[in-house]
Design an enzyme around this catalytic site. Structure first.
Site, mmCIF file in Angstrom:
data_model
loop_
_atom_site.group_PDB
_atom_site.id
_atom_site.type_symbol
_atom_site.label_atom_id
_atom_site.label_comp_id
_atom_site.label_asym_id
_atom_site.label_seq_id
_atom_site.Cartn_x
_atom_site.Cartn_y
_atom_site.Cartn_z
ATOM 1 N N PRO A 72 -23.785 2.501 -28.230
ATOM 2 C CA PRO A 72 -24.595 1.662 -27.357
ATOM 3 C C PRO A 72 -25.701 0.933 -28.127
ATOM 4 C CG PRO A 72 -24.555 3.961 -26.622
ATOM 5 C CD PRO A 72 -24.044 3.913 -28.004
ATOM 6 N N GLU A 73 -25.545 -0.363 -28.212
ATOM 7 C CA GLU A 73 -26.634 -1.207 -28.689
ATOM 8 C C GLU A 73 -27.350 -1.691 -27.432
ATOM 9 O OE1 GLU A 73 -27.405 -2.534 -31.841
ATOM 10 O OE2 GLU A 73 -25.761 -1.831 -33.085
ATOM 11 N N HIS B 187 -18.612 17.721 -23.341
ATOM 12 C CA HIS B 187 -19.724 16.851 -23.753
ATOM 13 C C HIS B 187 -20.407 16.132 -22.589
ATOM 14 C CE1 HIS B 187 -18.460 17.783 -27.745
ATOM 15 N NE2 HIS B 187 -17.377 17.031 -27.690
#
Length: 271
Positions: A2-3, A91
């Site tokens: 994720p940018e 996760h």
DNA sequence: ACTGGCTCCTGAGGGC
DNA sequence: TGCCCTCAGGAGCCAG
């Protein structure tokens, strides 16, 4: 990973589904994230209405009646809205159960992400209080960059990746923006003219805005829970293209570690 | 005041 | 097929 564009895409995708919903319960399956998830995260949001979802840098802020949940996705994190009767995956570390039967899950294999809760103004939170300007805001200007650069010798790539100056320019977009602006990533920040910073500011804006547009694809996948890898890879000009021809001049793209990060550039086009 | 380097973690990919 | 090794990567933090 994720940018900023992906975080913004996530925000836009989630907000209409979360607004007006009430959090019924929070489950912390594994508190070992970037920072240990405080037990307060499991208790404070319960029973509260969600008023909105905003973003500061790469932090997502889920605003409640009293307080705010602060989430960072790190580099492998994602938020997924699912039906409550769908079991969590490996996760899925934190789950926010909503009154309407849905559940918001933080999935983060590498656990570089984080979750906080604060009752104060979230912008005053210690992680947010000293952040620089938003790259897509009017506050991000060439004179600002130029003044922050001063006479510093640090590589311009470090400068634009410094979150105390401007937020959200990650490793990939730093390389891409510098290519678009024709500036060599190792050039000392203090030795770049204002006019060239004008070009760099425009390039950063353009690259991020375009990526957000492409993030629309990720948005639908995200909501539907169907992964679509590499959606932005095809528009990258230099990142990950070492030895491949420059899209402008054809000479091979160089790669070098700058700022402890792999950096890609065209030695001919970027000075 | 700056700057470079370390650190957290695990999946992917290469070598054998 | 499977094991082992290396690396990537956001960003806070610390030492020099």
């Amino acid at each position: 990973m994720p940018e900023l564009p992906e975080v913004e895409t996530t925000r836009r995708g989630l907000e209409p589904f979360l607004n007006g919903q009430r959090i019924a319960a929070v489950r912390i399956h594994d508190p070992r994230l970037r920072w240990p998830v405080s037990p307060q995260v499991a208790t404070a949001p319960c029973g509260q209405l969600i008023h909105g979802v905003s973003r500061r840098a790469k932090y997502l802020l889920i605003h409640l009646e009293r307080g705010t949940i602060i989430i960072h996705l790190g580099m492998s994190g994602s938020l997924r809205l699912a039906s409550g009767n769908e079991s969590p995956r490996t996760h899925d570390h934190v789950e926010f159960l909503l009154d309407n039967g849905h559940v918001l899950r933080l999935h983060d294999p590498r656990r570089f992400g984080s979750v906080h809760f604060t009752e104060d103004d979230p912008l005053h939170h210690r992680l947010l209080s000293s952040l620089g300007v938003e790259p897509l805001s009017d506050a991000f200007t060439a004179p600002l960059l130029k003044s922050k650069a001063g006479s510093r010798k640090v590589a311009v790539k470090n400068l634009i990746m410094d979150a105390k100056i401007v937020v959200g320019v990650g490793n990939i977009y730093a390389s891409e923006s510098l290519f678009l602006a024709g500036i060599h990533p190792s050039r000392p920040a203090g030795r770049i003219a204002l006019q060239r910073y004008e070009g760099l500011v425009a390039a950063i804006r353009k690259v991020l805005a375009k990526a957000i547009t492409q993030g629309g694809t990720t948005l639908r996948d995200f909501v539907n829970g169907v992964g679509e890898p590499g959606y932005f890879a095809q528009s990258l000009q230099v990142y990950g293209r070492a030895q491949q021809p420059c899209t402008i001049c054809g000479s091979p793209i160089s790669s070098r570690v700058i700022a402890q990060r792999n950096t890609f550039f065209c030695a001919k086009c970027q000075r």
